[in-house]
Motif scaffolding. Structure first.
Motif, PDB file in Angstrom:
ATOM      1  N   ARG A  51     -10.517 -19.379  38.168  1.00 52.12           N
ATOM      2  CA  ARG A  51      -9.548 -18.905  39.149  1.00 52.12           C
ATOM      3  C   ARG A  51      -9.570 -17.381  39.200  1.00 52.12           C
ATOM      4  O   ARG A  51      -9.984 -16.725  38.247  1.00 52.12           O
ATOM      5  CB  ARG A  51      -8.143 -19.386  38.787  1.00 52.12           C
ATOM      6  CG  ARG A  51      -7.998 -20.891  38.935  1.00 52.12           C
ATOM      7  CD  ARG A  51      -6.638 -21.346  38.522  1.00 52.12           C
ATOM      8  NE  ARG A  51      -6.558 -21.369  37.061  1.00 52.12           N
ATOM      9  CZ  ARG A  51      -5.532 -21.853  36.383  1.00 52.12           C
ATOM     10  NH1 ARG A  51      -4.493 -22.335  37.019  1.00 52.12           N
ATOM     11  NH2 ARG A  51      -5.521 -21.848  35.070  1.00 52.12           N
ATOM     12  N   GLU A  55      -4.397 -15.753  40.559  1.00 55.05           N
ATOM     13  CA  GLU A  55      -4.078 -17.190  40.441  1.00 55.05           C
ATOM     14  C   GLU A  55      -3.841 -17.549  38.982  1.00 55.05           C
ATOM     15  O   GLU A  55      -2.930 -18.302  38.657  1.00 55.05           O
ATOM     16  CB  GLU A  55      -5.212 -18.040  41.002  1.00 55.05           C
ATOM     17  CG  GLU A  55      -5.389 -17.958  42.489  1.00 55.05           C
ATOM     18  CD  GLU A  55      -6.660 -18.655  42.958  1.00 55.05           C
ATOM     19  OE1 GLU A  55      -7.666 -18.631  42.223  1.00 55.05           O
ATOM     20  OE2 GLU A  55      -6.644 -19.219  44.061  1.00 55.05           O
ATOM     21  N   ALA A  91      -7.916 -25.352  38.930  1.00 49.39           N
ATOM     22  CA  ALA A  91      -6.526 -25.762  39.179  1.00 49.39           C
ATOM     23  C   ALA A  91      -5.851 -26.169  37.906  1.00 49.39           C
ATOM     24  O   ALA A  91      -6.465 -26.499  36.942  1.00 49.39           O
ATOM     25  CB  ALA A  91      -6.494 -26.930  40.147  1.00 49.39           C
TER      26      ALA A  91
END
Length: 91
Positions: A51, A55, A91
């Motif tokens: 990321r 993020e 994620a």
């Protein structure tokens, strides 16, 4: 009229390009969450959080032991032992 035709061709080329990239990405090996859980702790497993820095800083969800690498660069790819299993997640 020529501008409209040019726009249609441009959109078609973008669509074909995107679908080609998606199709090629299907040949990349995938690992399920269950498979990753089974392999956690193996010495040849490297988990890479790719990321962006923003993020990464905004989230509380991180895999313990994961290494954060810059997604905009692949210079880090040679830092890991050949034969290692690299798992990238975002994620």
């Amino acid at each position: 009229m020529k501008l409209k035709a040019l726009l249609v061709v441009l959109v078609a080329l973008i669509f074909v390009g995107c679908s080609t990239t998606y199709t090629e990405s299907q040949s990349v090996p995938r690992m399920s969450v269950a498979e990753l859980n089974e392999r956690l702790g193996e010495s040849d497993l490297v988990i890479i959080d790719n990321r962006t820095p923003g993020e990464w800083e905004r989230t509380q969800i991180k895999i313990a032991g994961a290494v954060r690498e810059n997604p905009g660069s692949i210079n880090w790819a040679g830092m890991y032992a050949k034969g290692s299993t690299l798992v990238l997640y975002c994620a």
